[in-house]
Scaffold this active site. Structure first.
Site, short mmCIF file in Angstrom:
data_model
loop_
_atom_site.label_atom_id
_atom_site.label_comp_id
_atom_site.label_asym_id
_atom_site.label_seq_id
_atom_site.Cartn_x
_atom_site.Cartn_y
_atom_site.Cartn_z
N GLY A 152 58.04 -12.05 -14.73
CA GLY A 152 57.08 -13.15 -14.86
C GLY A 152 55.99 -12.77 -15.85
O GLY A 152 55.82 -11.60 -16.19
N GLU A 173 53.59 -6.18 -21.80
CA GLU A 173 54.02 -7.35 -22.57
C GLU A 173 52.79 -8.24 -22.76
O GLU A 173 52.68 -9.34 -22.20
CB GLU A 173 55.14 -8.10 -21.81
CG GLU A 173 55.81 -9.21 -22.63
CD GLU A 173 56.86 -9.98 -21.81
OE1 GLU A 173 57.04 -9.67 -20.61
OE2 GLU A 173 57.48 -10.89 -22.39
N HIS A 200 59.82 -4.14 -22.79
CA HIS A 200 58.87 -4.59 -23.82
C HIS A 200 57.94 -3.48 -24.29
O HIS A 200 58.03 -3.02 -25.41
CB HIS A 200 58.06 -5.83 -23.38
CG HIS A 200 58.91 -7.03 -23.18
ND1 HIS A 200 59.54 -7.65 -24.23
CD2 HIS A 200 59.26 -7.72 -22.06
CE1 HIS A 200 60.24 -8.68 -23.78
NE2 HIS A 200 60.09 -8.74 -22.47
N HIS A 221 59.01 -3.82 -16.45
CA HIS A 221 58.31 -4.44 -17.56
C HIS A 221 56.91 -3.80 -17.63
O HIS A 221 56.31 -3.53 -16.59
CB HIS A 221 58.10 -5.94 -17.31
CG HIS A 221 59.28 -6.81 -17.59
ND1 HIS A 221 60.42 -6.77 -16.84
CD2 HIS A 221 59.46 -7.76 -18.53
CE1 HIS A 221 61.28 -7.67 -17.32
NE2 HIS A 221 60.72 -8.29 -18.34
N HIS A 229 67.84 -11.23 -18.93
CA HIS A 229 67.62 -11.97 -17.68
C HIS A 229 68.80 -12.92 -17.43
O HIS A 229 69.23 -13.63 -18.33
CB HIS A 229 66.31 -12.74 -17.74
CG HIS A 229 65.11 -11.84 -17.80
ND1 HIS A 229 64.54 -11.31 -16.66
CD2 HIS A 229 64.42 -11.34 -18.85
CE1 HIS A 229 63.52 -10.53 -17.02
NE2 HIS A 229 63.42 -10.53 -18.34
N HIS A 279 59.46 -11.65 -8.56
CA HIS A 279 58.37 -12.20 -9.36
C HIS A 279 57.07 -11.47 -9.05
O HIS A 279 56.75 -11.21 -7.89
CB HIS A 279 58.21 -13.70 -9.10
CG HIS A 279 57.37 -14.38 -10.13
ND1 HIS A 279 55.99 -14.41 -10.06
CD2 HIS A 279 57.71 -15.01 -11.28
CE1 HIS A 279 55.53 -15.05 -11.13
NE2 HIS A 279 56.55 -15.43 -11.88
N ASP A 282 66.41 -10.15 -24.25
CA ASP A 282 65.63 -10.79 -23.20
C ASP A 282 66.28 -12.09 -22.68
O ASP A 282 66.95 -12.06 -21.66
CB ASP A 282 64.20 -11.06 -23.71
CG ASP A 282 63.16 -11.06 -22.60
OD1 ASP A 282 63.51 -10.77 -21.45
OD2 ASP A 282 61.98 -11.36 -22.89
N ASP A 283 66.07 -13.18 -23.40
CA ASP A 283 66.55 -14.50 -22.98
C ASP A 283 67.13 -15.27 -24.16
O ASP A 283 66.65 -16.35 -24.49
CB ASP A 283 65.38 -15.32 -22.41
CG ASP A 283 64.58 -14.55 -21.37
OD1 ASP A 283 65.16 -14.20 -20.33
OD2 ASP A 283 63.39 -14.30 -21.61
N TRP A 304 54.39 -20.04 -22.30
CA TRP A 304 54.87 -19.56 -21.00
C TRP A 304 54.99 -20.71 -19.99
O TRP A 304 55.87 -20.68 -19.14
CB TRP A 304 53.97 -18.46 -20.45
CG TRP A 304 54.45 -17.09 -20.84
CD1 TRP A 304 54.03 -16.36 -21.91
CD2 TRP A 304 55.46 -16.29 -20.18
NE1 TRP A 304 54.70 -15.15 -21.95
CE2 TRP A 304 55.58 -15.08 -20.91
CE3 TRP A 304 56.26 -16.47 -19.06
CZ2 TRP A 304 56.47 -14.07 -20.55
CZ3 TRP A 304 57.16 -15.46 -18.70
CH2 TRP A 304 57.25 -14.28 -19.44
#
Lengths: 500, 500
Positions: free
Chosen positions: B316, B346, B371, B343, B111, B283, B428-429, B194
């Site tokens: 999201g 997840e 994921h 996605h 991302h 999103h 991912d991040d 989250w």
């Protein structure tokens, strides 16, 4: 001699779709796929009769409400947290109440010492003549006419004297109970929890090796399981020597007879209880000579009390013990003489000796595999087990409390259920974590592990599997199926009445 | 239109043994079975040349030492604990050092906003003209010539002024950094983490929507990934509007051009970097009209800058957002015009709408699945993906930090590796949990998730998979394979020298 053959596993129906789909077709394809998942899952091929369908509707409405609540409001009941954070809430669930009353068939993976909870064990400490060696670090118990002669860093004292001398009996008893439970707020390391587990195990063992206490303990165990609608138990036991108040030690075969006699008495009191069989165990820390002796003892039981004998297994924390492969010569010798029910893959590791116990359990012809937690990492072994109809004995709460998995939704049971892999549910040591004999494991598996779509068929198939994969012979199984069928029909009728 | 076909999945070679085995045959059979597991696992069919074999021996000796240490002494490095408890120890590992230098191919699930860590982001807060709206609950940033006009419960102040006025700049900066990281001592609930994740995301976004800062941020991102030996990146981005100091808002297409220009400049500086492609995201909390607009924007990018366009995705927290099935009409319209990289799954849940995103991702023809954490619960979908060669993008550390799994050894990646399921590793991040761009994920996957027996072939195959399953066209892939091959040979030679 090893022969290599090619075989087919998990050759599933699958849906492919052409490139262009319109919305209507899409929804049809999607529904087909969902339906296919259900049909291929455990229980998916069972046909329910009209009454079962009625109960199923009731059950699934209740399940839907509960799951939606857990999904939206994880602060109340949260599977990602430790079992102990939601254990005491389970009894409020309406789905649980149905499962509690449901005949569950047999419990096939149960250790003899840890069948009962701390409250009952505390009661047993009120029996006369109970001495204790009790410090901050030590807690041993022994029934005796005279002061025990074994080493104790302080002095052996009657527990009743200590209790009477304490200012606060409630606090004293609460402290005693702590020695009989693994209850804790936060999940621990696997090694830490196993250390505590071993301590609790020895504390309880020191209480129940006294013959009269063991008789009460075992009768009560059968009763609790029976009241939880468990109809048959395969008990793993080391069959240690029992003693009398004057210090007399019984031969180990005495314990087998004790199990047999008490079960007989229990069946007189509760005629629709099917019975028990024994899986003789030895600690995996042993050397090969000790294993040979244990196998000889197993041979003796099989010879002298065949109706009580199921097979042989090794126990203790797998990661710390010796792997099966260390005992190969002894195990291969015994392979044709008895059935094995080996623990295997009760580990998070992949490719370590402990994880590869799975390979030896399968190659040694184990009839079932205990835990098999690591099994999904071994598709070739899964294929072999699937083909040879070797069931895995799953104990979800045990794996959570003993720190293999934190969130039960991550338990590989979900995969076994989706694949209709041969599986039975059991509870390992329910007493030591204060679970109901089998109903907590069934509830958590049904609501927390299985698909939201899993229904009465899943529950019924799990119960039926426990008969199919038991060590009973074909006549005994037929009888069990018949008794189960009667109990199941009663249950279905009764639940419809209770829930209408 | 849906057509149902029967197909075969996971039809594995398997070994059956006859009833009587002698020890010698047993060991042969056992070794065959172990060998079979390795051959059937990811990378098991790769042939290594002599130099690779030499490096493999070095690597496996080091891996053996490390795994044995972790196995025997879990207090030093314990996969059952939170990633943050062992993160900073990873760099001491000799296996890690090899993996760090290894060319890893591409990172296909990244991302855009969360590629860099808190230290670098703190540096960016030293840029001129940065205003902040900063209370105990709020932390917003905006570059501006004049005081921002947006609502703020206190007043907008230059961050430099606050910093200069603070008694302790180090503490002030440490507090700022807290807003850019998910670092925490204990693993939290999925919902709690989250919530923090979304806060951190918005804090960082408010820093990097300023065009000159974004240029620095993105160039630095490429550099960090490149230095981690990542050669290509597929970046998921919402492509939001950038602004200038005077408040001018750029069109969203400007961001695409910015990515393109900076990548071009980066390739001038580092010619063996392959490049990037964009996966346009929206999103999943959006309504269907907003999804349609996002798809239109994706169409525009594909039309105007096709070389930068990979496909479309929704982002999201899955459990809280709308499932794919809610947007079916819009997604089916776009299905033939662009590639999807959804996605899916997840989640820990099984049978909820979020988990069933996997079904729609597959039915909508997603080229890969992000994921797919819940995938092992859906063997029919796994069969379809296997057959259609749809890869799952696995992000192990992300799944641990975002509380899907606690112990990485329980990650379903272990199953994918054992099955040689189409899989790519990504991160991912990585910035937001302070991981290296891809090396931490590779190390943990190799030492913590994969089998102890997994070796250089596994690592090489994972790198090769990232090329195979990328959105690059066949010419681009051929070039990538060539560049990779050169880099890989250099790496192998170099490691042999370094480790001899």
């Amino acid at each position: 001699m090893g022969t290599i053959t090619r075989n087919v596993f998990m050759c599933l129906l699958l849906t492919t779709i052409s490139a262009r789909v319109i919305l209507e077709d899409y929804e049809k394809t999607r529904n087909n796929l969902l339906e296919e998942e259900t049909v291929h899952a455990l229980g998916g091929k069972l046909k329910l009769d009209d009454e079962e369908e009625t109960l199923n509707k009731i059950l699934m409405q209740l399940k839907e409400v509960e799951i939606n609540e857990y999904f939206k409001n994880p602060h109340r009941f949260n599977f990602s947290k430790h079992y102990f954070t939601y254990r005491d809430e389970i009894s409020n669930s309406k789905v649980y109440k149905i499962i509690k009353r449901m005949p569950k068939g047999g419990a096939l993976h149960i250790h003899s010492t840890l069948m009962l909870g701390a409250d009952y064990l505390l009661n047993l400490t009120y029996e006369d003549h109970l001495y204790t060696c009790y410090t901050d670090d030590v807690f041993e118990l022994q029934f005796s006419e005279v002061i025990p002669q074994r080493y104790c860093p302080v002095k052996w004292t009657l527990l009743s004297e200590l209790r009477n001398a304490s200012d606060d009996v409630k606090a004293f008893d609460a402290a005693i109970k702590q020695h009989f439970t693994l209850y804790t707020k936060e999940q621990e390391d696997i090694d830490s929890v196993w250390k505590r587990f071993n301590k609790v195990y020895y504390a309880i063992k020191s209480l129940i090796l006294y013959r009269p206490v063991r008789e009460k303990f075992f009768y009560e165990s059968l009763k609790r399981f029976y009241n939880d609608n468990v109809m048959y138990i395969e008990i793993r036991s080391g069959l240690h020597s029992l003693y009398e108040l004057d210090g007399t030690q019984h031969e180990r075969m005495y314990m087998v007879k004790l199990y047999q006699n008490i079960t007989k008495k229990f069946r007189e009191d509760y005629p629709d209880f099917i019975g028990i069989k024994l899986i003789v165990t030895k600690h995996r820390g042993s050397d090969i000579d000790q294993i040979r002796q244990a196998l000889d003892f197993a041979r003796q039981i099989k010879r002298e009390v065949p109706e009580m004998f199921a097979g042989f297994d090794l126990v203790g924390q797998e990661d710390k013990g010796k792997p099966l492969v260390d005992f190969l010569p002894a195990l291969l010798e015994a392979k044709e003489e008895m059935n094995f029910y080996f623990h295997g893959g009760e580990t998070n590791w992949f490719g370590m000796a402990t994880d590869e116990n799975l390979i030896d359990a399968v190659l040694l012809g184990s009839k079932r595999i205990g835990h098999g937690y690591a099994l999904t990492k071994h598709p070739t072994l899964m294929a072999t087990m699937y083909k040879n109809d070797i069931a895995v004995e799953v104990n979800v709460i045990s794996n959570a409390v003993l720190s293999l998995v934190r969130d039960v939704r991550n338990h590989p049971l979900a995969v076994y259920l989706a694949l209709d892999f041969p599986v039975v549910l059991s509870s390992d040591d329910p007493g030591v974590w204060g679970a109901e004999p089998l109903s907590h494991d069934f509830y958590i598996s049904f609501v927390g592990v299985a698909s939201r779509h899993a229904d009465l068929r899943t529950l019924k198939q799990l119960a039926l599997n426990s008969i199919k994969y038991s060590a009973l012979d074909s006549n005994e199984k037929e009888n069990f199926y018949n008794v189960f069928d009667i109990r199941w029909r009663e249950f279905v009728k009764n639940e419809i009445t209770l829930n209408s």
